[in-house]
Structure formats: structure tokens, C-alpha cells
Write a protein that holds these residues in place. Structure first.
Motif, PDB file in Angstrom:
ATOM      1  N   SER A   1     -15.688   3.866 -19.846  1.00  0.00           N
ATOM      2  CA  SER A   1     -17.134   3.666 -19.992  1.00  0.00           C
ATOM      3  C   SER A   1     -17.736   4.550 -21.083  1.00  0.00           C
ATOM      4  O   SER A   1     -18.785   4.215 -21.625  1.00  0.00           O
ATOM      5  CB  SER A   1     -17.849   3.919 -18.665  1.00  0.00           C
TER       6      SER A   1
ATOM      7  N   ARG B   1     -11.419  -0.564 -19.376  1.00  0.00           N
ATOM      8  CA  ARG B   1     -11.820   0.278 -20.509  1.00  0.00           C
ATOM      9  C   ARG B   1     -12.552   1.516 -20.011  1.00  0.00           C
ATOM     10  O   ARG B   1     -13.022   1.581 -18.875  1.00  0.00           O
ATOM     11  CB  ARG B   1     -12.694  -0.496 -21.488  1.00  0.00           C
TER      12      ARG B   1
ATOM     13  N   TRP C   1     -18.460  -6.762 -18.321  1.00  0.00           N
ATOM     14  CA  TRP C   1     -17.824  -5.573 -17.745  1.00  0.00           C
ATOM     15  C   TRP C   1     -18.649  -5.053 -16.578  1.00  0.00           C
ATOM     16  O   TRP C   1     -19.861  -5.137 -16.573  1.00  0.00           O
ATOM     17  CB  TRP C   1     -17.693  -4.492 -18.814  1.00  0.00           C
TER      18      TRP C   1
ATOM     19  N   SER D   1     -13.174  -6.031 -16.177  1.00  0.00           N
ATOM     20  CA  SER D   1     -13.755  -7.340 -16.414  1.00  0.00           C
ATOM     21  C   SER D   1     -12.992  -8.358 -15.578  1.00  0.00           C
ATOM     22  O   SER D   1     -11.761  -8.335 -15.522  1.00  0.00           O
ATOM     23  CB  SER D   1     -13.673  -7.690 -17.896  1.00  0.00           C
TER      24      SER D   1
ATOM     25  N   GLU E   1     -14.438   0.757 -16.505  1.00  0.00           N
ATOM     26  CA  GLU E   1     -15.055  -0.545 -16.334  1.00  0.00           C
ATOM     27  C   GLU E   1     -13.956  -1.592 -16.338  1.00  0.00           C
ATOM     28  O   GLU E   1     -12.948  -1.438 -17.036  1.00  0.00           O
ATOM     29  CB  GLU E   1     -16.040  -0.837 -17.466  1.00  0.00           C
TER      30      GLU E   1
ATOM     31  N   VAL F   1      -8.823  -1.251 -24.975  1.00  0.00           N
ATOM     32  CA  VAL F   1      -8.804  -1.840 -23.643  1.00  0.00           C
ATOM     33  C   VAL F   1      -7.372  -1.864 -23.157  1.00  0.00           C
ATOM     34  O   VAL F   1      -6.460  -2.220 -23.914  1.00  0.00           O
ATOM     35  CB  VAL F   1      -9.378  -3.280 -23.679  1.00  0.00           C
TER      36      VAL F   1
END
Length: 69
Positions: A41, A39, A12, A29, A27, A48
């Protein structure tokens, strides 16, 4: 509820638009073709959101252009 096991061990990164605080950003990915996992932080072990890549790109474009406030 659907579980996407492919996120186990995901790397992430925090948003570059974060104010630098540890608890004020999202965050994302990378490395998931066609999808962008996002998601909060403040709660990294929580839920998610999984966005289609095109929708995420349109959202980021709107933020950068100032169309979303």
C-alpha cells in the motif's frame, strides 16, 4: 521480467488485518481466476506479486489460525 497487462485498472482493497493506517498493509485485487495479485500500500505504482490462489488461501489460513506468528 514478465508484465501482466491484466492488472491495468484492477480494483484494489486493503487487508482486513491492517491496523487502519494508510501505510501499514498490503492490498489485494479480486477477480483473477487462479491468481491473487498483491501489492504494498505504500507503493501502489510499484511491483505486484502474483500468487497462485491455492497458495494465497493457505497463507491466509495460516495467519488466521496463528500458525505463522
Amino acid at each position: 521480467m514478465t508484465t501482466f497487462q491484466g492488472l491495468v485498472g484492477a480494483a484494489w482493497r486493503k487487508s482486513s488485518y491492517s491496523d487502519g493506517g494508510d501505510n501499514n498493509c498490503v492490498e489485494v485485487s479480486d477477480g483473477f481466476p487462479g491468481a491473487v495479485p498483491v501489492r504494498d500500500s505504500k507503493n501502489p505504482t510499484g511491483g505486484v506479486l502474483l500468487f497462485p490462489a491455492g497458495a494465497w488461501s493457505a497463507f491466509i489460513g495460516g495467519v488466521k489460525d496463528g500458525r505463522l506468528g
